[in-house]
Structure formats: structure tokens, C-alpha cells
Design an enzyme around this catalytic site. Sequence first.
Site, mmCIF file in Angstrom:
data_model
loop_
_atom_site.group_PDB
_atom_site.id
_atom_site.type_symbol
_atom_site.label_atom_id
_atom_site.label_comp_id
_atom_site.label_asym_id
_atom_site.label_seq_id
_atom_site.Cartn_x
_atom_site.Cartn_y
_atom_site.Cartn_z
ATOM 1 N N VAL A 1 -48.052 83.503 79.213
ATOM 2 C CA VAL A 1 -47.152 82.852 80.176
ATOM 3 C C VAL A 1 -46.251 81.898 79.393
ATOM 4 O O VAL A 1 -46.725 81.170 78.517
ATOM 5 C CB VAL A 1 -47.956 82.081 81.244
ATOM 6 C CG1 VAL A 1 -47.028 81.351 82.215
ATOM 7 C CG2 VAL A 1 -48.866 83.040 82.003
ATOM 8 N N HIS B 1 -53.443 79.071 81.686
ATOM 9 C CA HIS B 1 -54.851 79.068 82.113
ATOM 10 C C HIS B 1 -54.968 79.576 83.550
ATOM 11 O O HIS B 1 -55.860 80.346 83.885
ATOM 12 C CB HIS B 1 -55.428 77.643 82.079
ATOM 13 C CG HIS B 1 -55.401 77.000 80.722
ATOM 14 N ND1 HIS B 1 -54.655 75.885 80.437
ATOM 15 C CD2 HIS B 1 -56.059 77.295 79.576
ATOM 16 C CE1 HIS B 1 -54.839 75.517 79.187
ATOM 17 N NE2 HIS B 1 -55.686 76.362 78.630
ATOM 18 N N LYS C 1 -46.537 78.769 76.776
ATOM 19 C CA LYS C 1 -47.180 77.561 77.303
ATOM 20 C C LYS C 1 -48.431 77.270 76.491
ATOM 21 O O LYS C 1 -49.184 78.177 76.140
ATOM 22 C CB LYS C 1 -47.553 77.757 78.767
ATOM 23 C CG LYS C 1 -46.339 77.696 79.659
ATOM 24 C CD LYS C 1 -46.713 77.577 81.109
ATOM 25 C CE LYS C 1 -45.484 77.625 81.970
ATOM 26 N NZ LYS C 1 -45.056 76.324 82.477
HETATM 27 P P1 AMP Z 1 -57.253 77.119 75.444
HETATM 28 O O1 AMP Z 1 -57.504 76.094 76.491
HETATM 29 O O2 AMP Z 1 -55.991 76.915 74.675
HETATM 30 O O3 AMP Z 1 -58.459 77.377 74.573
HETATM 31 O O4 AMP Z 1 -57.006 78.494 76.222
HETATM 32 C C1 AMP Z 1 -57.939 78.988 77.132
HETATM 33 C C2 AMP Z 1 -57.537 80.378 77.542
HETATM 34 O O5 AMP Z 1 -56.233 80.363 78.111
HETATM 35 C C3 AMP Z 1 -57.489 81.369 76.364
HETATM 36 O O6 AMP Z 1 -57.933 82.634 76.796
HETATM 37 C C4 AMP Z 1 -56.019 81.398 76.034
HETATM 38 O O7 AMP Z 1 -55.607 82.576 75.393
HETATM 39 C C5 AMP Z 1 -55.411 81.298 77.418
HETATM 40 N N1 AMP Z 1 -54.032 80.812 77.329
HETATM 41 C C6 AMP Z 1 -53.587 79.697 76.706
HETATM 42 N N2 AMP Z 1 -52.248 79.619 76.786
HETATM 43 C C7 AMP Z 1 -51.839 80.710 77.469
HETATM 44 C C8 AMP Z 1 -50.568 81.216 77.875
HETATM 45 N N3 AMP Z 1 -49.440 80.576 77.588
HETATM 46 N N4 AMP Z 1 -50.527 82.376 78.555
HETATM 47 C C9 AMP Z 1 -51.676 83.055 78.857
HETATM 48 N N5 AMP Z 1 -52.905 82.628 78.500
HETATM 49 C C10 AMP Z 1 -52.982 81.485 77.821
#
Ligand code: AMP
Length: 290
Positions: free
Chosen positions: A176, A37, A184
Site C-alpha cells: 500500500v 497493516h 507506507k
Molecule cells: P511491520 O509492522 O513493519 O513489521 O509490518 C507488519 C506487516 O505489515 C508485514 O507483513 C508487512 O509486510 C506489512 N506491511 C508493512 N507496510 C506495508 C505496506 N505499505 N503495504 C502492505 N503491507 C505492509
Amino acid sequence: MIVVKTVKEMQQLSKKFKSSDNSIGYVATMGFLHEGHLSLVNEARKRDDIVIMSIFVNPTQFGPNEDFETYPRDFERDCQLAEANGVDVLFYPSVTEMYPSELTSEIHVVKRTNVLCGKSRPGHFDGVATVLFKFFHIISPDRVYFGMKDAQQVAVIEGFLTDYFFPISLVTCPTVREHDGLAKSSRNVNLTTKERKEAPIIYEKLQQVKMLVENGVRDCEELKKTIVNKLSSAITGKIDYVELLTYPDLTKTNTIKGKMILAVAVQYSKVRLIDNIILTIKEDNECIEQ
Ligand code: AMP
């Protein structure tokens, strides 16, 4: 950092930023923040004057037997991390604030959803698109930042931004990973110790298949079979899907060409993990990972 809990206040703030000619970068999250994030926030900091993050565990994108209730939450910790990483406004609405009454119209995504998570989680992307339509209208961002960890989500968002002429640029950021390669994810805390230990194998196998493509293998079925065999003999989690599709249209082809996604979902006892790599076969037949 300003914490905002109501739609009205968020709309007023966005309007104020825009009227003073500030560009707005928006990062949508479900909280329980990690470096994935924060990499989006970091990217937004570089390009935009104001960075707005939302934290909202959106009930409409969870199926009835999914992990809405057990999804990890820690608002105090998230607040500290968001502020320390340069978020200007943290939008943290309640479910009733975002869905005050039954919807009179719904967003139904018709392409890019009959495969991968869209197939395994019926209605999931309708819920994602619905809540993002709301957030995009409330915040009016100039740029939105999304992670390629959720590559199908990126494909869906790219589609509707184009369909409906949203004046918003989509910025995608690479996945990431933990030191051992595991992507992650907020959900990783719900893996058992044993599951956490074996989970990096998913990315390891994606990389091994990438090497086959680099060495000239182009047959999608053969590559899929290889990764299914490699994975099923190495992990205790249940493979939900392994797919090799064109990206971002997410269609099947017999032979790898152009931009492709190799995507995997594995169901563990309490958590379903997803991961992917994007491979591009160039004109000279060289394979590069995005
Ligand atoms: P989430 O809280 O899982 O809905 O993710 C929110 C945002 O963070 C989304 O755009 C996800 O794709 C991004 N995101 C979640 N995990 C990762 C990661 N490991 N690397 C890069 N972006 C991420």
C-alpha cells in the site's frame, strides 16, 4: 476487541476459538499502524472468523546500531485503529513475556538471506523467524497475512512454513502506497521533511525500470546499472542495495526470466527505506507486475 498481554491467556483464547470451529487469521506487526497493516486485517476479515493482530517490536531482529529504540510506538492510537478495523484480539506482549529466559535453541535461516536485507542486516531474519515461530505456536492461526512490501520476509516465511510442515496458509498482500507512490511504512515519520519529499523517487525509478523490461530489456546488470544511475543522481539518501533476483529463491541470474524481484534499500539520516516490485515474464515474453 480483547487486548491480551500474556502468552498463557493468548494460548487459552486461541484454543477456545479453535474448539468452537472458528478459523483464525493472524496479522503480525510492530505497531504504529497505517493502511498497509490495515489492508492485511481487511484481507483477514474476508477469509477468517477471528482476526488476531500482534503488536510487538521484536528486539532480536534489530542489530546493535539499528533503530530499536527510536522505532515509533503509539499503543493507544493502534488500539483504536485495530478495533475500528475489525481486529478481534490484539496481542500486545512485553519483551520479557516473549523472551522470559535466554533461548536454549535458536532459529537460523540458511537460505534466501545472503542477499538484500539479510546481507545488510546480519541476523535480522533469524530474529524474525524466531519470533514468528513463537507467535505461530502461541496463536495456531489457520492463515497468516504478510505484506509484499517486505518481500524477502515473505520468502523466508514461505520457506520455513514449508520446511516444518506448519498447517498454516500464507496470504500475501500488495504494497500500500502514499498518494505520491512512497510505500507506507511506520518508519516514514522519522524522515526529515526534505527526505520525505524526495523518497517517492525510489518507487518512480522502480517503475521506470519496469518500463524498460516491458520494452524488452532483459539483461540484469544493465537494468541494475540503470536504476543505480537514475537513483544516485536523484536522491540524497545512500543506496544500500539495488538487486534484481529470482523470486522467491532470491538467486542471481544474468537474464530476466520467470518471476523476479527488483528491490532497493536506501539509507536516510535516521531511517532505512526498502521498496520492491515483483515482475513476471510470461511465456509469450510479456512482463507483468504482481
Ligand atoms: P511491520 O509492522 O513493519 O513489521 O509490518 C507488519 C506487516 O505489515 C508485514 O507483513 C508487512 O509486510 C506489512 N506491511 C508493512 N507496510 C506495508 C505496506 N505499505 N503495504 C502492505 N503491507 C505492509
